[in-house]
Design a protein around this motif. Structure first.
Motif, short mmCIF file in Angstrom:
data_model
loop_
_atom_site.label_atom_id
_atom_site.label_comp_id
_atom_site.label_asym_id
_atom_site.label_seq_id
_atom_site.Cartn_x
_atom_site.Cartn_y
_atom_site.Cartn_z
N ARG A 174 2.77 14.15 -3.63
CA ARG A 174 2.05 15.29 -4.18
C ARG A 174 1.33 16.06 -3.07
O ARG A 174 1.38 17.28 -3.01
CB ARG A 174 1.04 14.79 -5.24
N ARG A 175 0.68 15.31 -2.16
CA ARG A 175 -0.03 15.94 -1.05
C ARG A 175 0.95 16.70 -0.15
O ARG A 175 0.69 17.83 0.27
CB ARG A 175 -0.77 14.87 -0.23
N ALA A 209 0.83 -1.21 0.00
CA ALA A 209 0.00 0.00 0.00
C ALA A 209 0.87 1.26 0.00
O ALA A 209 0.55 2.24 -0.68
CB ALA A 209 -0.93 -0.01 1.21
N ARG A 210 1.97 1.23 0.74
CA ARG A 210 2.87 2.38 0.77
C ARG A 210 3.48 2.64 -0.60
O ARG A 210 3.56 3.78 -1.06
CB ARG A 210 3.99 2.17 1.79
N ARG A 211 3.91 1.56 -1.28
CA ARG A 211 4.48 1.72 -2.62
C ARG A 211 3.43 2.26 -3.59
O ARG A 211 3.73 3.11 -4.42
CB ARG A 211 5.02 0.39 -3.13
N ALA A 212 2.21 1.78 -3.48
CA ALA A 212 1.15 2.19 -4.40
C ALA A 212 0.76 3.65 -4.21
O ALA A 212 0.33 4.30 -5.16
CB ALA A 212 -0.07 1.29 -4.22
N SER A 213 0.91 4.17 -2.99
CA SER A 213 0.46 5.54 -2.73
C SER A 213 1.60 6.55 -2.64
O SER A 213 1.36 7.71 -2.32
CB SER A 213 -0.36 5.58 -1.44
N THR A 214 2.82 6.15 -2.95
CA THR A 214 3.96 7.04 -2.80
C THR A 214 3.80 8.33 -3.60
O THR A 214 4.00 9.43 -3.08
CB THR A 214 5.26 6.32 -3.22
N GLU A 215 3.43 8.21 -4.86
CA GLU A 215 3.29 9.40 -5.71
C GLU A 215 2.20 10.34 -5.17
O GLU A 215 2.40 11.55 -5.10
CB GLU A 215 2.98 8.98 -7.14
N LYS A 216 1.09 9.78 -4.78
CA LYS A 216 -0.01 10.58 -4.24
C LYS A 216 0.40 11.25 -2.93
O LYS A 216 0.11 12.43 -2.70
CB LYS A 216 -1.23 9.68 -4.03
N ASP A 217 1.09 10.51 -2.06
CA ASP A 217 1.56 11.08 -0.79
C ASP A 217 2.56 12.19 -1.02
O ASP A 217 2.51 13.23 -0.35
CB ASP A 217 2.18 9.99 0.08
#
Length: 198
Positions: free
Chosen positions: A138-139, A128-136
């Motif tokens: 950006r935020r 889950a961390r790898r999947a959301s890295t780009e979104k995190d």
């Protein structure tokens, strides 16, 4: 602004950037600007968060640097407990035990996985961390830019519209809304918001 690179700081005298780099150089630049009757408020920001940094600028350059060195000195850690007093688990790996509440069907599924519940949960969290890295990332960039621009650009024309464009991730509108801002402030805000792409 990756977490692996050293933290950098930027100091402004009003809307003019007067220093960027390590905390020591920024502290001295801020002190010298104040001693030279700065034209605006002299503020130092942490580039990784966009937040203000409180620096004690009293005394000589050497005294300011000595206080910074003392406040940034690593604290001595507790001695590691011996093997005999160590509890269950794997403290050398940094494993921390916490409570997890799941429904019975979740526990049943976890128990059926190779390695058991702990291994499976760690794998799921890592995935889950790898999947959301780009979104995190950006935020965090949006929050970093907003913290900075709120402190220095809150009264400037287009601030509200720029804020909305920032959080809508509308780069074109953000650039348009910040175009008339003072150059140093505008450029630093864009750098915090979009990194090297700005």
């Amino acid at each position: 602004m990756s977490s692996s690179s050293p933290t950098t700081y930027t100091t402004f005298d009003g809307v003019r950037r007067i220093a960027s780099g390590n905390l020591e150089n920024n502290a001295l630049a801020a002190r010298h600007a104040l001693n030279a009757n700065a034209s605006g408020p002299v503020l130092t920001f942490d580039d990784s968060t966009g937040r203000l940094v409180d620096i004690d600028l009293r005394g000589s350059d050497a005294e300011v640097l000595a206080r910074l060195a003392l406040s940034n000195a690593p604290t001595t850690s507790e001695p590691e407990p011996s093997l005999e007093t160590r509890g269950r688990g794997r403290p050398r790996l940094g494993v921390v035990a916490r409570e997890v509440t799941l429904l019975p069907r979740h526990w049943d599924w976890l128990a059926s996985q190779p390695g058991g519940a702990s291994v499976t949960l760690r794998k799921l969290v890592d995935e889950a961390r790898r999947a959301s890295t780009e979104k995190d990332d950006r935020r965090q960039a949006q929050e970093r830019a907003y913290q900075f621009m709120s402190a220095l650009a809150g009264d400037l024309p287009g601030f509200e519209e720029a804020s909305r464009a920032l959080f809508a991730d509308d780069r074109v509108a953000f650039m348009q809304r910040t175009d008339a801002w003072p150059a140093d402030l505008r450029d630093h805000t864009r750098q915090l918001a979009f990194g090297d792409e700005a």
